[in-house]
Scaffold this motif. Structure first.
Motif, short mmCIF file in Angstrom:
data_model
loop_
_atom_site.label_atom_id
_atom_site.label_comp_id
_atom_site.label_asym_id
_atom_site.label_seq_id
_atom_site.Cartn_x
_atom_site.Cartn_y
_atom_site.Cartn_z
N LEU A 24 28.42 55.59 -14.36
CA LEU A 24 28.14 54.17 -14.23
C LEU A 24 27.95 53.38 -15.36
O LEU A 24 27.14 53.65 -16.17
CB LEU A 24 26.62 54.32 -13.76
N LYS A 25 28.88 52.41 -15.37
CA LYS A 25 28.59 51.25 -16.38
C LYS A 25 27.92 50.15 -16.26
O LYS A 25 28.15 49.41 -15.09
CB LYS A 25 29.91 50.91 -16.81
N ASN A 67 32.56 54.64 -11.53
CA ASN A 67 33.64 55.18 -12.16
C ASN A 67 33.85 56.30 -12.48
O ASN A 67 32.81 57.47 -12.34
CB ASN A 67 33.92 54.61 -13.47
N ARG A 68 35.23 56.70 -12.32
CA ARG A 68 35.35 58.37 -12.81
C ARG A 68 35.49 58.32 -14.15
O ARG A 68 35.91 57.32 -14.91
CB ARG A 68 36.76 58.71 -12.18
N PRO A 69 35.34 59.42 -15.09
CA PRO A 69 35.27 59.44 -16.52
C PRO A 69 36.61 59.07 -16.82
O PRO A 69 37.70 59.66 -16.24
CB PRO A 69 34.83 60.94 -17.00
N GLY A 70 36.68 58.03 -17.74
CA GLY A 70 38.44 57.81 -18.22
C GLY A 70 38.92 57.09 -17.32
O GLY A 70 40.31 56.70 -17.58
N ALA A 76 32.50 47.64 -8.14
CA ALA A 76 31.16 47.13 -8.77
C ALA A 76 30.21 46.75 -7.91
O ALA A 76 30.49 46.04 -6.74
CB ALA A 76 31.55 46.18 -9.73
N PHE A 77 28.79 46.57 -8.22
CA PHE A 77 27.78 46.13 -7.64
C PHE A 77 26.92 45.08 -8.41
O PHE A 77 26.43 45.41 -9.39
CB PHE A 77 26.66 47.08 -7.05
N ALA A 78 26.99 43.95 -7.88
CA ALA A 78 26.37 42.81 -8.64
C ALA A 78 24.90 42.45 -7.70
O ALA A 78 24.79 42.23 -6.69
CB ALA A 78 27.19 41.60 -8.66
N GLY A 79 23.75 42.91 -8.52
CA GLY A 79 22.52 42.97 -7.85
C GLY A 79 22.44 44.32 -7.49
O GLY A 79 23.08 45.15 -7.78
#
Ligand SMILES: Cc1cc2nc3c(=O)[nH]c(=O)nc-3n(C[C@H](O)[C@H](O)[C@H](O)COP(=O)(O)OP(=O)(O)OC[C@H]3O[C@@H](n4cnc5c(N)ncnc54)[C@H](O)[C@@H]3O)c2cc1C
Length: 509
Positions: A24-25, A67-70, A76-79
């Motif tokens: 999670l970024k 994401n998957r690593p790499g 994406a979720f905004a909020g």
């Protein structure tokens, strides 16, 4: 702790299903929402060793990607994805974490075959029950195809963005920055809109059916199950599987179930139909019916389906007021679904046209969100049940105007008012407001049948006590018929009745 204990317990079970690591970024600032998002991420990473979190900068703050690593998936979720979107978040975690989306293989193949770069953005409200379907469909597409990405945007968290784009209905979807569509859409609907639907030749090659059901609401689902249980070749073609219940929140009169919600009931209808050998053709509209040796149903894409019997269960849709401004400002202040779009009018002035049960219920709901709600009723009295009227009258921010004929919904790029004529005095009045909810009943979806069979003045298909229409072999059920009462349980009963009628007909002919 940001998650409530019972939700956390449920989530714990789902996280056990993760097969691979999920990264999670998060793009966070120092505001309250960012802090809540950071707290959510912290909590998740303590719940599963497969969840990793890192900081990043995304287009919107606060937001995070899954994401998957790499390898970024583009989801994406905004909020914060709470409320109705919590399930979308959990599904995104599971699908990125290795669980395949629950979608038919033919659809998966079509998504994977899409070439090019597609960035979708969906504006939602967390109380909208139609939004998760769109968010989940686009997330699944992002998981399946590296060229597709999708961001869910909570309108309440990104108010300025919503206002600058004049978004007044949810879900509203943009593709590569351009408006793509609004309202509930399934994955198949999205594919069809992108030009990747099944082509006519795929459908035209189908063997004739014994029973072909047109319409996938409660009546159609029930007819299909009853027909398939007789062991005969059954197909169902539907524009929007589920029908009106997809626009319904609480259902308390589906006997045997004290409380359920429309989208949940729609999902279980589809699941029940899929238990049987029924050929389901979703996101397809019937355009013409003709009786030859067999009965032919032509779809809008040109394919012709053939069947020995047909059950029409095309239901009904919101009735329009048909005044200037209604079509121009649809989704720009003119709305039909208070549950979905109500939150976008928080703190604003709105009107509800129609003082029947649905209009007054809508006004009561909206009064809790908006600054002021005005109910516009054409006749001299409201038609809603007295208990609803009493509730409405007790609200400080609701007004009722009776004997009012709506003349025009005014606006420039979005709604700014409503003009009505006082039917007693003939005087014209204008109210300044930002939203108009139209709640004046329903109209049957039967225009496409023209005069092929008998319909009432209101367009309802005339049926006998076996559901038979005036064309031998063609039956009808549910809200599209002249049945005096329109309810889920009544539609289901009449769907079953029509299927048994069709089976009897097949035996005798
Ligand atoms: C806001 C709201 C709240 C409600 N609340 C309740 C409630 O609490 N309890 C209750 O019992 N009832 C309730 N109802 C009524 C109930 O939803 C309907 O009576 C019921 O859904 C009717 O079922 P149906 O299958 O006849 O039609 P619909 O549900 O209208 O389904 C019609 C189906 O036909 C499809 N279709 C239409 N035209 C075509 C075409 N040309 N080609 C192919 N497919 C087509 C549609 O996509 C859909 O799949 C509510 C209705 C609304 C709008």
């Amino acid at each position: 702790m940001i998650l409530e204990a019972d939700i956390k317990a449920q989530l714990n079970q789902y996280l056990q299903l993760l097969e691979n690591d999920v990264l999670l970024k998060i793009s966070a600032g120092s505001d309250k929402l960012s802090n809540d998002m950071l707290a959510l991420m912290d909590e998740l990473s303590t719940m599963s060793s497969k969840i990793k979190v890192e900081n990043t900068t995304l287009q919107r703050t606060p937001s995070f990607s899954v994401n998957r690593p790499g390898e970024d998936t583009g989801i994406a979720f905004a909020g914060l994805p709470f409320g109705h979107e919590f399930t979308s978040f959990v599904l995104a975690l599971l699908q990125v974490g290795g669980r395949a989306p629950k979608v038919d293989q033919s659809i998966i193949d079509r998504v994977k075959a899409i070439k090019g770069e597609y960035h979708f953005e969906t504006y939602v409200s967390l109380s909208c029950h139609n939004c998760p379907d769109v968010v989940q469909a686009l997330n699944a597409m992002s998981v399946l195809n590296p060229g597709i990405s999708h961001t869910m945007i909570d309108g309440a968290a990104f108010k300025e963005e919503v206002e600058s784009k004049d978004i007044l209905a949810v879900p509203t979807v943009f593709l590569n920055g351009e408006p793509f569509g609004s309202g509930r859409m399934t994955l198949e609907d999205i594919l069809a809109k992108m030009g990747n639907g099944p082509d006519a030749s795929e459908l035209a090659d189908k063997e004739p059916y014994d029973v072909l059901v047109v319409g996938g609401g409660p009546a159609g689902a029930s007819a299909a199950i009853y027909a398939a249980r007789k062991g005969i070749r059954t197909g169902i073609v539907a524009e929007r599987f589920g029908g009106q219940i997809l626009d319904t929140l609480g259902i308390e009169n589906f006997i045997g179930t004290k409380y359920t919600e429309g989208p949940k009931l729609a999902a279980s209808l589809e699941e029940h139909v899929k238990e049987y050998d029924v050929d389901i053709m979703s996101s397809q509209r019937a355009a013409r019916l003709e009786k030859k040796d067999l009965i032919e149903v032509e779809l809008e894409n040109g394919a012709v389906l053939k069947s020995k019997t047909v059950i029409l269960s095309t239901g009904a849709r919101w009735r329009n007021v048909n005044v200037p401004g209604e079509a121009e400002f649809k989704n720009k202040g003119v709305a039909y679904c208070p549950h979905c779009d109500g939150p976008l009018f928080a703190g604003k002035d709105v009107a509800v046209i129609g003082g029947g049960n649905s209009g007054v219920e809508a006004a009561i709901d909206l009064a809790g969100i908006v600054k002021h709600v005005t109910v516009i009723e054409f006749s001299s009295e409201l038609k809603a049940d007295s208990v609803l009227q009493e509730r409405l009258n007790s609200l400080p921010n609701a007004t009722v105007i009776k004997n009012a004929q709506t003349k025009e919904i005014t606006g420039t790029d979005k709604v700014n008012g409503l003009t009505y004529i006082d039917r007693e005095t003939g005087e014209e009045h204008h109210i300044e407001l930002q939203g108009v909810f139209v709640q004046i009943g329903l109209v049957p979806n039967t225009e496409w049948l023209a005069d092929t069979l008998e319909r009432t003045r209101m367009g309802e298909i005339v049926v006998d006590n076996r559901g038979a229409t005036t064309i031998p072999g063609v039956f009808a059920a549910g809200d599209c018929t002249n049945s005096p009462y329109k309810q889920i349980i009544i539609s289901m009963g009449s769907g079953a009745n029509a299927a048994l009628g069709a089976f009897d007909y097949l035996i005798r002919n």
